[in-house]
Scaffold this motif. Structure first.
Motif, PDB file in Angstrom:
ATOM      1  N   ALA A 165       1.024  -0.948   0.096  1.00  0.00           N
ATOM      2  CA  ALA A 165      -0.043  -0.018  -0.379  1.00  0.00           C
ATOM      3  C   ALA A 165       0.866   1.439   0.329  1.00  0.00           C
ATOM      4  N   ALA A 166       1.792   1.109   0.879  1.00  0.00           N
ATOM      5  CA  ALA A 166       2.954   2.315   1.142  1.00  0.00           C
ATOM      6  C   ALA A 166       3.188   2.391  -0.474  1.00  0.00           C
ATOM      7  N   ALA A 167       3.467   1.829  -1.327  1.00  0.00           N
ATOM      8  CA  ALA A 167       4.344   2.136  -3.020  1.00  0.00           C
ATOM      9  C   ALA A 167       3.169   1.948  -3.956  1.00  0.00           C
ATOM     10  N   LEU A 168       1.943   1.795  -4.004  1.00  0.00           N
ATOM     11  CA  LEU A 168       0.776   2.186  -4.659  1.00  0.00           C
ATOM     12  C   LEU A 168       1.015   3.619  -4.303  1.00  0.00           C
ATOM     13  N   LEU A 169       0.408   3.961  -2.950  1.00  0.00           N
ATOM     14  CA  LEU A 169       0.498   5.338  -2.596  1.00  0.00           C
ATOM     15  C   LEU A 169       1.470   6.391  -3.132  1.00  0.00           C
ATOM     16  N   GLY A 170       2.618   6.067  -3.175  1.00  0.00           N
ATOM     17  CA  GLY A 170       4.372   6.419  -3.853  1.00  0.00           C
ATOM     18  C   GLY A 170       3.984   6.741  -5.576  1.00  0.00           C
ATOM     19  N   ARG A 171       3.287   5.674  -6.143  1.00  0.00           N
ATOM     20  CA  ARG A 171       2.917   5.807  -7.624  1.00  0.00           C
ATOM     21  C   ARG A 171       1.660   6.343  -7.710  1.00  0.00           C
ATOM     22  N   LEU A 172       1.244   6.771  -6.386  1.00  0.00           N
ATOM     23  CA  LEU A 172       0.028   8.269  -7.544  1.00  0.00           C
ATOM     24  C   LEU A 172       0.317   9.099  -7.405  1.00  0.00           C
ATOM     25  N   GLY A 173       0.635   9.669  -6.381  1.00  0.00           N
ATOM     26  CA  GLY A 173       1.000  10.756  -5.475  1.00  0.00           C
ATOM     27  C   GLY A 173       0.480  11.324  -5.526  1.00  0.00           C
ATOM     28  N   ASP A 174      -0.089  12.912  -5.617  1.00  0.00           N
ATOM     29  CA  ASP A 174      -0.989  14.099  -4.736  1.00  0.00           C
ATOM     30  C   ASP A 174      -2.006  13.098  -5.483  1.00  0.00           C
ATOM     31  N   ARG A 175      -2.358  13.030  -5.912  1.00  0.00           N
ATOM     32  CA  ARG A 175      -3.945  11.931  -7.034  1.00  0.00           C
ATOM     33  C   ARG A 175      -4.395  11.567  -5.175  1.00  0.00           C
ATOM     34  N   VAL A 176      -3.873  11.436  -4.420  1.00  0.00           N
ATOM     35  CA  VAL A 176      -4.673  10.816  -3.250  1.00  0.00           C
ATOM     36  C   VAL A 176      -4.989  11.969  -2.636  1.00  0.00           C
ATOM     37  N   ARG A 177      -5.945  12.477  -1.882  1.00  0.00           N
ATOM     38  CA  ARG A 177      -6.764  13.569  -0.667  1.00  0.00           C
ATOM     39  C   ARG A 177      -6.875  12.634  -0.126  1.00  0.00           C
ATOM     40  N   ALA A 178      -7.314  11.802   0.230  1.00  0.00           N
ATOM     41  CA  ALA A 178      -7.937  11.022   1.486  1.00  0.00           C
ATOM     42  C   ALA A 178      -7.518   9.010   1.361  1.00  0.00           C
ATOM     43  N   ILE A 179      -6.976   8.617   2.546  1.00  0.00           N
ATOM     44  CA  ILE A 179      -6.733   7.027   2.830  1.00  0.00           C
ATOM     45  C   ILE A 179      -7.858   6.848   3.967  1.00  0.00           C
ATOM     46  N   HIS A 180      -7.615   5.669   3.347  1.00  0.00           N
ATOM     47  CA  HIS A 180      -8.735   4.461   4.707  1.00  0.00           C
ATOM     48  C   HIS A 180      -7.579   4.514   5.218  1.00  0.00           C
ATOM     49  N   VAL A 181      -7.957   4.450   6.602  1.00  0.00           N
ATOM     50  CA  VAL A 181      -6.520   4.025   7.832  1.00  0.00           C
ATOM     51  C   VAL A 181      -7.451   2.462   8.618  1.00  0.00           C
ATOM     52  N   LYS A 182      -7.709   1.617   8.165  1.00  0.00           N
ATOM     53  CA  LYS A 182      -8.075   0.256   8.701  1.00  0.00           C
ATOM     54  C   LYS A 182      -7.015  -0.612   8.988  1.00  0.00           C
ATOM     55  N   ASP A 183      -7.085  -2.021   9.790  1.00  0.00           N
ATOM     56  CA  ASP A 183      -6.058  -3.011  10.233  1.00  0.00           C
ATOM     57  C   ASP A 183      -6.628  -4.147  10.148  1.00  0.00           C
ATOM     58  N   GLY A 184      -6.221  -5.509  10.641  1.00  0.00           N
ATOM     59  CA  GLY A 184      -6.455  -6.871  11.080  1.00  0.00           C
ATOM     60  C   GLY A 184      -6.060  -7.572  10.308  1.00  0.00           C
ATOM     61  N   GLY A 185      -6.833  -9.056   9.632  1.00  0.00           N
ATOM     62  CA  GLY A 185      -5.562 -10.089   9.285  1.00  0.00           C
ATOM     63  C   GLY A 185      -5.684  -9.924   7.797  1.00  0.00           C
ATOM     64  N   LEU A 186      -6.790  -9.146   7.285  1.00  0.00           N
ATOM     65  CA  LEU A 186      -6.966  -8.892   5.454  1.00  0.00           C
ATOM     66  C   LEU A 186      -7.598  -9.892   4.965  1.00  0.00           C
ATOM     67  N   ALA A 187      -8.167  -9.942   5.925  1.00  0.00           N
ATOM     68  CA  ALA A 187      -9.729 -11.622   5.239  1.00  0.00           C
ATOM     69  C   ALA A 187     -10.861 -10.116   4.223  1.00  0.00           C
ATOM     70  N   THR A 188     -10.678 -10.858   3.020  1.00  0.00           N
ATOM     71  CA  THR A 188     -11.147  -9.985   2.815  1.00  0.00           C
ATOM     72  C   THR A 188     -13.063  -9.874   2.565  1.00  0.00           C
ATOM     73  N   ASP A 189     -13.650 -11.122   3.897  1.00  0.00           N
ATOM     74  CA  ASP A 189     -15.082 -10.490   3.603  1.00  0.00           C
ATOM     75  C   ASP A 189     -15.037 -10.000   4.879  1.00  0.00           C
ATOM     76  N   ALA A 190     -13.253  -9.121   5.603  1.00  0.00           N
ATOM     77  CA  ALA A 190     -13.904  -7.961   6.011  1.00  0.00           C
ATOM     78  C   ALA A 190     -13.849  -8.714   8.005  1.00  0.00           C
ATOM     79  N   THR A 191     -13.707  -9.384   7.943  1.00  0.00           N
ATOM     80  CA  THR A 191     -13.588 -10.142   9.149  1.00  0.00           C
ATOM     81  C   THR A 191     -12.462 -10.168  10.004  1.00  0.00           C
ATOM     82  N   GLY A 192     -12.280 -10.100  11.104  1.00  0.00           N
ATOM     83  CA  GLY A 192     -10.737  -9.710  11.872  1.00  0.00           C
ATOM     84  C   GLY A 192     -10.432  -8.439  11.646  1.00  0.00           C
ATOM     85  N   GLN A 193     -10.961  -6.842  11.577  1.00  0.00           N
ATOM     86  CA  GLN A 193     -10.481  -6.158  11.623  1.00  0.00           C
ATOM     87  C   GLN A 193     -10.184  -5.018  13.557  1.00  0.00           C
TER      88      GLN A 193
END
Length: 242
Positions: A165-193
């Motif tokens: 994600a950090a590298a992606l932000l670097g590539r996108l640069g100042d096009r990024v106006r906001a980020i969502h800050v969340k954490d967890g086990g990276l399950a795509t069903d959103a469990t374990g956040q």
């Protein structure tokens, strides 16, 4: 911490039942900014954010196929500067023609938004990280957006989709106006956040790569007291900024 906001989707059940009490509790944690969802559906509540000491610099609202004039008129009235389309389904990110069609639709929305002095953005999930000729579909999409369109990078979903994600932000640069800050086990069903800093997302690297982007705390799900989870994330971000 004026750089920090919170996505109201995190408290959607409570917000729908007791909007005023929910906003009051977020303000008591220390938030001065929120990121609403459903601009049209929640218009009357959003017009009264000021009584809780809150503003909404960004908000989520579906734009493609919706009455955009209504969305942007309400956004203007509520002082929302950036309206972010939060979802275009996974089937639309596997083919360059489909990606181009989505970019064209978002660019069209941005032209309508400009009539109201509002900016348009787009928010990713994990499926936009699928590769198209060696690049993420999200970046292929970003290349086709008009310059006035901004991005909100959900750093949890980007990581869950297999990207640094950090590298992606670097590539996108100042096009990024906001980020969502969340954490967890990276399950795509959103469990374990979990609160920021307690999971598998390299949060500090992400924040360091985010430039001047707004930090928006979010939980899709949380097993526990959601206000406690949000407070822990808020306090973590405060420590990072010191």
């Amino acid at each position: 911490m004026s750089r920090v906001s919170v996505q109201l989707y995190s408290v959607r059940d409570l917000f729908s039942e007791q909007p005023g009490n929910t906003l009051r509790r977020l303000a008591e944690i220390g938030f001065t900014q929120v990121e609403p969802y459903g601009v049209v559906q929640n218009a009357e509540v959003l017009k009264g954010l000021g009584q809780y000491g809150l503003t909404a610099p960004t908000a989520h609202a579906r734009l493609i196929g919706e009455d955009q004039h209504e969305v942007f008129a309400i956004a203007k009235e509520c002082g929302i500067g950036v309206v972010i389309d939060p979802f275009v389904g996974p089937d639309q990110w596997r083919d360059e023609k489909d990606i181009a069609a989505t970019a064209e639709a978002i660019n069209g929305a941005a032209k309508v938004a400009a009539e109201y002095g509002v900016t348009v953005g787009y928010h990713n999930h994990w499926w936009e990280m699928e590769k198209i000729n060696g690049r993420t579909a999200f970046e292929v999409f970003a290349d086709q957006l008009d310059p006035e369109v901004v991005l909100e990078v959900d750093t949890y979903w980007a990581t869950a989709g297999g990207e640094d994600a950090a590298a992606l932000l670097g590539r996108l640069g100042d096009r990024v106006r906001a980020i969502h800050v969340k954490d967890g086990g990276l399950a795509t069903d959103a469990t374990g956040q979990v609160p920021a800093g307690q999971g598998s997302v390299p949060i500090e690297n992400v924040l360091n790569a985010a430039g001047d982007a707004l930090w928006v705390v979010e939980f899709d799900q949380f097993d526990g007291d959601i206000f406690d989870g949000i407070k822990q994330s808020y306090e973590f971000l405060g420590e990072v900024r010191r």
